[in-house]
Design a protein around this motif. Structure first.
Motif, mmCIF file in Angstrom:
data_model
loop_
_atom_site.group_PDB
_atom_site.id
_atom_site.type_symbol
_atom_site.label_atom_id
_atom_site.label_comp_id
_atom_site.label_asym_id
_atom_site.label_seq_id
_atom_site.Cartn_x
_atom_site.Cartn_y
_atom_site.Cartn_z
ATOM 1 N N ARG A 60 0.812 -1.225 0.000
ATOM 2 C CA ARG A 60 0.000 0.000 0.000
ATOM 3 C C ARG A 60 0.843 1.271 0.000
ATOM 4 N NH1 ARG A 60 -4.379 -0.697 -2.603
ATOM 5 N NH2 ARG A 60 -5.913 -2.007 -1.603
ATOM 6 N N THR A 61 2.122 1.191 0.284
ATOM 7 C CA THR A 61 2.953 2.382 0.151
ATOM 8 C C THR A 61 3.213 2.669 -1.328
ATOM 9 O OG1 THR A 61 4.988 1.114 0.449
ATOM 10 C CG2 THR A 61 4.039 2.153 2.405
ATOM 11 N N LYS A 62 3.321 1.630 -2.106
ATOM 12 C CA LYS A 62 3.547 1.775 -3.550
ATOM 13 C C LYS A 62 2.222 1.916 -4.308
ATOM 14 C CE LYS A 62 6.212 -0.384 -7.254
ATOM 15 N NZ LYS A 62 7.050 -1.512 -7.634
ATOM 16 N N TYR A 63 1.182 1.258 -3.821
ATOM 17 C CA TYR A 63 -0.141 1.265 -4.471
ATOM 18 C C TYR A 63 -1.206 1.658 -3.443
ATOM 19 C CZ TYR A 63 2.459 -1.453 -7.894
ATOM 20 O OH TYR A 63 3.393 -1.876 -8.816
ATOM 21 N N PRO A 64 -1.231 2.948 -3.065
ATOM 22 C CA PRO A 64 -2.180 3.373 -2.035
ATOM 23 C C PRO A 64 -3.627 3.269 -2.515
ATOM 24 C CG PRO A 64 -1.019 5.264 -2.947
ATOM 25 C CD PRO A 64 -0.411 4.043 -3.559
ATOM 26 N N LEU A 65 -4.512 3.070 -1.552
ATOM 27 C CA LEU A 65 -5.930 3.001 -1.864
ATOM 28 C C LEU A 65 -6.369 4.340 -2.444
ATOM 29 C CD1 LEU A 65 -8.157 0.888 -1.584
ATOM 30 C CD2 LEU A 65 -8.799 1.972 0.558
ATOM 31 N N PRO A 66 -7.030 4.328 -3.578
ATOM 32 C CA PRO A 66 -7.434 5.591 -4.199
ATOM 33 C C PRO A 66 -8.651 6.207 -3.517
ATOM 34 C CG PRO A 66 -8.192 3.760 -5.516
ATOM 35 C CD PRO A 66 -7.376 3.174 -4.397
ATOM 36 N N SER A 67 -8.811 7.498 -3.735
ATOM 37 C CA SER A 67 -10.002 8.210 -3.271
ATOM 38 C C SER A 67 -11.023 8.352 -4.383
ATOM 39 C CB SER A 67 -9.617 9.600 -2.768
ATOM 40 O OG SER A 67 -8.800 9.486 -1.637
ATOM 41 N N LEU A 68 -10.563 8.207 -5.620
ATOM 42 C CA LEU A 68 -11.430 8.317 -6.784
ATOM 43 C C LEU A 68 -10.985 7.302 -7.823
ATOM 44 C CD1 LEU A 68 -13.612 9.873 -8.474
ATOM 45 C CD2 LEU A 68 -11.750 11.348 -9.259
ATOM 46 N N CYS A 69 -11.954 6.606 -8.404
ATOM 47 C CA CYS A 69 -11.672 5.642 -9.482
ATOM 48 C C CYS A 69 -12.414 6.073 -10.736
ATOM 49 C CB CYS A 69 -12.151 4.245 -9.103
ATOM 50 S SG CYS A 69 -11.321 3.558 -7.679
ATOM 51 N N VAL A 70 -11.760 5.915 -11.860
ATOM 52 C CA VAL A 70 -12.394 6.141 -13.160
ATOM 53 C C VAL A 70 -12.217 4.852 -13.947
ATOM 54 C CG1 VAL A 70 -12.423 7.536 -15.257
ATOM 55 C CG2 VAL A 70 -11.849 8.607 -13.057
ATOM 56 N N PHE A 71 -13.342 4.223 -14.276
ATOM 57 C CA PHE A 71 -13.316 2.931 -14.979
ATOM 58 C C PHE A 71 -13.881 3.070 -16.383
ATOM 59 C CE2 PHE A 71 -14.267 0.495 -10.760
ATOM 60 C CZ PHE A 71 -12.976 0.704 -10.330
#
Length: 145
Positions: A60-71
Motif C-alpha cells: 500500500r505504500t507503492k499502491y495506495p488506496l485511491p479516493s477516486l476511481c475512473v473505470f
C-alpha cells in the motif's frame, strides 16, 4: 528540530485499456491543475486486484488506496461495470467514488452504472479539450482535498 510534514494528495485510479485515452486523461488533469498521483491499470482484473491490495498491488505504500476511481466500461478480463459490481458487494468499498466513462451513449449501460452506485457516467468526448471541463467538475465534486 524542525519537522516538515508533506501533504499526501489522494490517489486517482484509472482503469483504461486504451493508451490514447490514458494520455488524454492525464493531459486533461494536468491542464486543469490537478497534481494528484494517478495510478493506471489496463484491465478489470488488475483494477480489482489493485483495490483489494492483492498480488503485485499488496504494497500500500507503492499502491495506495485511491479516493477516486475512473473505470472504462469496455476493458479486457472484467468490464468496468463488472468491477464496480464486485466492489459494491464488498462493504469496505461502499463509499469509494467510482466514475464510469465510455464511448457508449447506450442508456442501459448508464442505468446499470447508476444502479451499481457509480457517482457519474461520462461519455468520452470526441474533442480532447471537452474533457477539461468535465474533469474539473468531477474532481471538484468527488476528490477530497
Amino acid at each position: 528540530m524542525l519537522v516538515i510534514y508533506e501533504r499526501v494528495l489522494p490517489v486517482i485510479l484509472l482503469a483504461e485499456d486504451n493508451e490514447d485515452d490514458v494520455f488524454f486523461f492525464n493531459r486533461s488533469l494536468n491542464r486543469i491543475g490537478v497534481t494528484n498521483p494517478v495510478q493506471v491499470v489496463y484491465n478489470g482484473e488488475d483494477a480489482l486486484a489493485y483495490l483489494k491490495g492483492t498480488g503485485i498491488y499488496a504494497d500500500r505504500t507503492k499502491y495506495p488506496l485511491p479516493s477516486l476511481c475512473v473505470f472504462d466500461i469496455k476493458m479486457p478480463r472484467l468490464t468496468g461495470l463488472e468491477v464496480l459490481q464486485r466492489l459494491r458487494e464488498d462493504p469496505a468499498f461502499n463509499d469509494l467514488a467510482v466514475i464510469v466513462w465510455s464511448t457508449s451513449t447506450y442508456s442501459k449501460e448508464q442505468e446499470l452504472a447508476n444502479q451499481l452506485g457509480a457517482k457519474a457516467y461520462l461519455v468520452k468526448p470526441t474533442v480532447p479539450g471537452e474533457l477539461d471541463a468535465t474533469f474539473q467538475s468531477i474532481i471538484q465534486q468527488w476528490l477530497p482535498e
